[in-house]
Design a protein around this motif. Sequence first.
Motif, PDB file in Angstrom:
ATOM      1  N   TYR A  26       0.833  -1.201   0.000  1.00 42.43           N
ATOM      2  CA  TYR A  26       0.000   0.000   0.000  1.00 42.43           C
ATOM      3  C   TYR A  26       0.870   1.254   0.000  1.00 42.43           C
ATOM      4  O   TYR A  26       0.590   2.226  -0.694  1.00 42.43           O
ATOM      5  N   VAL A  74      -1.280   4.293  -1.643  1.00 41.84           N
ATOM      6  CA  VAL A  74      -2.735   4.226  -1.512  1.00 41.84           C
ATOM      7  C   VAL A  74      -3.084   3.720  -0.118  1.00 41.84           C
ATOM      8  O   VAL A  74      -2.280   3.081   0.552  1.00 41.84           O
ATOM      9  N   ALA A 117      -8.336   1.421  -0.286  1.00 45.78           N
ATOM     10  CA  ALA A 117      -8.451   1.815  -1.694  1.00 45.78           C
ATOM     11  C   ALA A 117      -9.120   0.712  -2.504  1.00 45.78           C
ATOM     12  O   ALA A 117      -8.837  -0.476  -2.310  1.00 45.78           O
ATOM     13  N   GLU A 136      -8.647   2.684  -7.761  1.00 45.15           N
ATOM     14  CA  GLU A 136      -7.631   3.568  -7.175  1.00 45.15           C
ATOM     15  C   GLU A 136      -6.249   2.921  -7.246  1.00 45.15           C
ATOM     16  O   GLU A 136      -5.258   3.594  -7.542  1.00 45.15           O
ATOM     17  N   ALA A 151      -3.121   4.486  -9.353  1.00 47.13           N
ATOM     18  CA  ALA A 151      -1.851   4.750  -8.682  1.00 47.13           C
ATOM     19  C   ALA A 151      -0.718   4.012  -9.386  1.00 47.13           C
ATOM     20  O   ALA A 151       0.356   4.563  -9.612  1.00 47.13           O
ATOM     21  N   THR A 175      -2.106   9.519   2.098  1.00 45.32           N
ATOM     22  CA  THR A 175      -3.319   9.390   1.304  1.00 45.32           C
ATOM     23  C   THR A 175      -3.935  10.753   1.096  1.00 45.32           C
ATOM     24  O   THR A 175      -3.626  11.691   1.809  1.00 45.32           O
ATOM     25  N   GLN A 217      -0.900  13.742  -3.773  1.00 47.17           N
ATOM     26  CA  GLN A 217      -1.192  13.668  -5.191  1.00 47.17           C
ATOM     27  C   GLN A 217      -0.696  14.914  -5.922  1.00 47.17           C
ATOM     28  O   GLN A 217      -0.218  14.824  -7.039  1.00 47.17           O
TER      29      GLN A 217
END
Length: 192
Positions: free
Chosen positions: A4, A9, A13, A17, A21, A87, A92
């Motif tokens: 993860y 993520v 998720a 998602e 990613a 997250t 992002q």
Amino acid sequence: MDYYAILNVSPEADTEEVKQAFRQLARQFHPDVAGEGSRERFQQIRQAYQVLSDPEQRRRYDAQRQSSPPSNTSSGSSREGQVVIRTGSPSQAPLDSELLKEGIARVRAAWRNRQLPTAVAQAEALLKRFPNSSEAVHILALAYQRFGNYLIYEGRNQQAEAYLRKALATEPRNRELAFEVKRDLARLGIQA
């Protein structure tokens, strides 16, 4: 390995998602793009995706992950190599910013290599990927203008006019661009 964390993520998720990613990170760390030094990182990303995208493998991985005791950092064990899970949108934004910069650099490289149709295609793809980016809009308008200018020299006047008008329509408030486009259209004997 924390798959993860590798894909950046959350354990909650969903499959989509995880897939998004993976695609984003694979583009960034693929050895053909990032160089040979990224090969190990790319392998980790690919392995994480293979496990997390398969429901059965993911179920087994999650069960193993929950049964593993957390590492005891007070006993002097090393935290080296651990990855922090981030997250949400703050993590992002830097990644998107880097992808945008890389995309713009590819468009400019195509200009330098006189690959103007490629520059237009890359700029269009960049705007599709980042529809709210003024930088992506600007680079696309410039790509249209440069390609239109090139088409004038090629004697392909109808196509030149079409791309020059696309440049104006893409970024109508850019005065410098409007000046250049009007000058190019005047060379074709066309009023803007």
